[in-house]
Design an enzyme around this catalytic site. Structure first.
Site, PDB file in Angstrom:
ATOM      1  CG  ASN A 270      -0.266  -0.017   2.502  1.00 41.35           C
ATOM      2  OD1 ASN A 270       0.448   0.922   2.822  1.00 41.35           O
ATOM      3  ND2 ASN A 270      -0.431  -1.092   3.278  1.00 41.35           N
TER       4      ASN A 270
ATOM      5  CG  ASP B  90      -7.472  -4.552   5.637  1.00 42.27           C
ATOM      6  OD1 ASP B  90      -7.232  -4.435   6.850  1.00 42.27           O
ATOM      7  OD2 ASP B  90      -7.869  -3.621   4.914  1.00 42.27           O
TER       8      ASP B  90
ATOM      9  CE  LYS C 174       8.771 -13.717 -12.854  1.00 38.86           C
ATOM     10  NZ  LYS C 174       9.538 -13.331 -14.029  1.00 38.86           N
TER      11      LYS C 174
ATOM     12  N   PRO D 139      -4.289 -10.898  10.880  1.00 37.32           N
ATOM     13  CG  PRO D 139      -2.397 -11.263  12.183  1.00 37.32           C
ATOM     14  CD  PRO D 139      -2.970 -11.506  10.806  1.00 37.32           C
ATOM     15  CG  ASP D 140      -7.368  -5.218  13.780  1.00 38.23           C
ATOM     16  OD1 ASP D 140      -6.554  -4.563  14.458  1.00 38.23           O
ATOM     17  OD2 ASP D 140      -8.271  -4.683  13.114  1.00 38.23           O
ATOM     18  CB  ILE D 141      -1.448  -5.524  14.904  1.00 41.96           C
ATOM     19  CG1 ILE D 141      -0.957  -6.534  13.873  1.00 41.96           C
ATOM     20  CG2 ILE D 141      -0.389  -5.306  15.984  1.00 41.96           C
ATOM     21  CD1 ILE D 141       0.051  -6.004  12.896  1.00 41.96           C
TER      22      ILE D 141
ATOM     23  CG  PHE E 111      -2.843   6.758  13.131  1.00 47.03           C
ATOM     24  CD1 PHE E 111      -2.165   6.588  14.329  1.00 47.03           C
ATOM     25  CD2 PHE E 111      -2.735   7.978  12.476  1.00 47.03           C
ATOM     26  CE1 PHE E 111      -1.398   7.606  14.864  1.00 47.03           C
ATOM     27  CE2 PHE E 111      -1.969   9.004  12.998  1.00 47.03           C
ATOM     28  CZ  PHE E 111      -1.299   8.825  14.196  1.00 47.03           C
TER      29      PHE E 111
ATOM     30  CE  LYS F 276     -11.588   1.379  10.485  1.00 47.79           C
ATOM     31  NZ  LYS F 276     -10.930   1.744   9.234  1.00 47.79           N
TER      32      LYS F 276
ATOM     33  CE  LYS G  13      -9.319  -1.484  13.478  1.00 44.10           C
ATOM     34  NZ  LYS G  13      -8.314  -2.160  12.678  1.00 44.10           N
TER      35      LYS G  13
HETATM   36  O1  C5P Z   1      -9.068  -1.480  10.036  1.00 41.83           O
HETATM   37  P1  C5P Z   1      -8.163  -0.381   9.637  1.00 41.83           P
HETATM   38  O2  C5P Z   1      -6.970  -0.849   8.830  1.00 41.83           O
HETATM   39  O3  C5P Z   1      -8.800   0.791   8.996  1.00 41.83           O
HETATM   40  O4  C5P Z   1      -7.626   0.163  11.049  1.00 41.83           O
HETATM   41  C1  C5P Z   1      -6.618   1.090  11.153  1.00 41.83           C
HETATM   42  C2  C5P Z   1      -5.890   0.939  12.448  1.00 41.83           C
HETATM   43  O5  C5P Z   1      -5.744  -0.423  12.822  1.00 41.83           O
HETATM   44  C3  C5P Z   1      -4.476   1.471  12.395  1.00 41.83           C
HETATM   45  O6  C5P Z   1      -4.116   1.902  13.690  1.00 41.83           O
HETATM   46  C4  C5P Z   1      -3.690   0.239  11.991  1.00 41.83           C
HETATM   47  O7  C5P Z   1      -2.325   0.348  12.370  1.00 41.83           O
HETATM   48  C5  C5P Z   1      -4.399  -0.838  12.747  1.00 41.83           C
HETATM   49  N1  C5P Z   1      -4.426  -2.158  12.107  1.00 41.83           N
HETATM   50  C6  C5P Z   1      -3.738  -3.202  12.679  1.00 41.83           C
HETATM   51  N2  C5P Z   1      -3.796  -4.453  12.127  1.00 41.83           N
HETATM   52  C7  C5P Z   1      -4.529  -4.676  11.019  1.00 41.83           C
HETATM   53  C8  C5P Z   1      -5.240  -3.632  10.417  1.00 41.83           C
HETATM   54  C9  C5P Z   1      -5.151  -2.372  10.985  1.00 41.83           C
HETATM   55  O8  C5P Z   1      -3.064  -2.985  13.674  1.00 41.83           O
HETATM   56  N3  C5P Z   1      -4.553  -5.888  10.498  1.00 41.83           N
END
Ligand code: C5P
Length: 475
Positions: A283, A351, A361, A378-380, A397, A411, A415
């Site tokens: 990204n 994501d 390759k 995973p959502d950190i 953020f 969000k 979160k």
């Molecule tokens: O869900 P989204 O990507 O919009 O959320 C943004 C926030 O979540 C940011 O703080 C980003 O660093 C964190 N994030 C994360 N792990 C993910 C997706 C987003 O820590 N897989």
């Protein structure tokens, strides 16, 4: 203001006359005349003078050419442990750079290091005895290994070989250098140097994680040509950068900043998810905001761990930089860095990752493009918000193209973080927040939703840390 020659004469007088200075610098009379003629002293010799002056309670102020009183509490002592890799020769330059910063350096050398450089060269440069043996009667009589480990303000291992890192992770005490690492109560920093494959090996990375968990700070190697002819991450970081990080770390440890004693974990940059060894999903995150936050945290005296994806932005000095590529690696590095007082997730984490990323390759075939299957990462931020070692202040953020406030509030709730900083992404890349130096954000907590003006990313960082300081002070 004094001129250089008057100051030089003053220094010579303070240090006991020309003969003592010549002996100290290991030079003849013509060198002293040359320094006077040129109006400068070579930096290696200047470092020796600085050290001798400091022992007399004096400090050479280069900017306004004067001698001033030196507070002896300011002279910090570094045990420089040199282990046996080809980069050992750079330890000489490193010792000089540390001394230029007013630090006193004592060398400790492993057997391997002595295959590359001699204890004599380290001793000549630092003006201090160099220690090499665990079982040296002479050394033990003068300064036992435990005293050596304790009477220092920092232990710096540079270069740190893969072998020595492994010994540290295992807690071995089979030589003077490893025994010091086990016995010291001072902060420990290591600057690894090795072949890129060795650096990337999971065994080595696991050992590094173990060390990070124990509070050892890693000065990550640079990327480029290595002595073995391979290109990649593994080169010892430049001595000047190591010296800068060490002196910043010492300032933080021994001087009080408003956030001293606090550990702040920050994620920054993008994550990249491989499709095959050549291609990946990425990204537009530049890491500018995350890195600005990290720099601000360092300035305020915090101990900072920056976990960052690939960016061109250099990691700020004075922190532990853990460089990762994928979301899974970022999560692992963040969890290994806990406990922390606060975490700021500023990274643009992908994501999804590619299921079964190919190790070879992918070929272009008549049958059309390869189909890739994605799986959710995973959502950190969410996992740190719900972690059993949850930092007391969790900050996220969010970047949105539509309905910024509604999406950001949702969000924030979902979160489980304390604060959420939301920014609007312009649909066109030209006006995008990505890579820009400014940022216009909403600050959201359970009590408030504020619109901040368009600010430099460094100023957004400052505001966030002003809030954080007030929060830690219980306002
Ligand atoms: O869900 P989204 O990507 O919009 O959320 C943004 C926030 O979540 C940011 O703080 C980003 O660093 C964190 N994030 C994360 N792990 C993910 C997706 C987003 O820590 N897989």
């Amino acid at each position: 203001m004094t001129d250089f020659n008057t100051l030089f004469d003053q220094i010579v007088a303070e240090l006991g006359g020309r003969n003592s200075v010549m002996a100290l610098l290991n030079v003849g009379p013509s060198a002293l005349s040359n320094y006077r003629k040129r109006g400068t002293i070579p930096s290696a010799k200047q470092a020796l003078l600085d050290k001798a002056l400091a022992q007399k309670g004096l400090k050479f102020e280069a900017d306004d050419l004067r001698l001033s009183a030196h507070n002896s509490a300011e002279i910090r002592r570094i045990l420089l442990i040199i282990t046996g890799g080809i980069a050992a020769y750079k330890a000489l330059d490193l010792a000089r750079r540390l001394m230029e910063r007013g630090l006193s350096v004592t060398g400790v050398m492993s057997k391997g290091a002595q295959e590359f450089i001699t204890p004599l060269s380290v001793a000549a440069l630092t003006g201090e005895k160099v220690y090499t043996d665990l079982f040296s009667l002479t050394d033990e009589a003068e300064m036992g290994h435990i005293r050596l480990a304790r009477e220092t303000d920092m232990v710096l291992v540079a270069p740190a070989t893969a072998h020595f890192i492994t010994k540290m992770a295992l807690g071995m005490a089979d030589c003077l250098a490893s025994t010091i690492c086990l016995a010291t109560t001072a902060p420990v920093m290591i600057a690894p140097a090795m072949n890129p494959q060795m650096w990337a090996h999971p065994a080595l990375q696991q050992n590094l994680n173990t060390l990070v968990q124990r509070g050892v700070e890693i000065i990550a190697p640079a990327t480029g040509d290595t002595a073995c002819g391979e290109v990649g991450a593994g080169r010892l970081e430049e001595p000047i950068i190591i010296a800068e990080q060490v002196s910043t770390r010492l300032r933080q440890t021994y001087q009080n900043g408003p956030l001293s004693g606090k550990h702040i974990l920050i994620t920054s940059g993008p994550t990249i998810e491989p499709i095959d060894p050549v291609r990946f999903i990425a990204n537009r995150s530049s890491g500018k905001q995350g890195h600005a936050l990290a720099a601000e945290a360092v300035k305020r005296g915090a101990r900072v761990t920056l976990v960052s994806g690939p960016v061109t932005e250099a990691p700020p000095a004075g922190l532990t930089h853990i460089s990762i590529e994928t979301a899974h690696q970022m999560k692992e590095a963040c969890e290994a860095a806990l406990p922390a007082d606060s975490v700021i997730c500023a990274a643009a984490v992908a994501d999804w990752h590619v299921v079964g990323a190919s190790t070879s390759k992918q070929k272009k075939t008549e049958a059309g493009p390869t189909v890739i299957t994605l799986a959710t990462n995973p959502d950190i931020l969410a996992s740190l918000s719900h972690h059993d070692k949850r930092p007391s202040l969790v900050i996220g953020f969010a970047a949105e193209t539509d309905n910024l406030e509604t999406a950001a509030r949702e969000k924030h709730r979902r979160k489980g973080c304390d604060w959420l900083i939301a920014n609007h992404i312009a649909a066109d890349a030209k006006h995008s927040v990505f890579g820009a130096n400014t940022n216009k954000v909403l600050f959201i907590s359970s009590e408030t939703c504020e619109e901040w003006p368009n600010l430099k990313k460094t100023d957004v960082a400052r505001r966030i840390f002003d809030r954080m300081e007030a929060w830690f002070d219980g306002d």
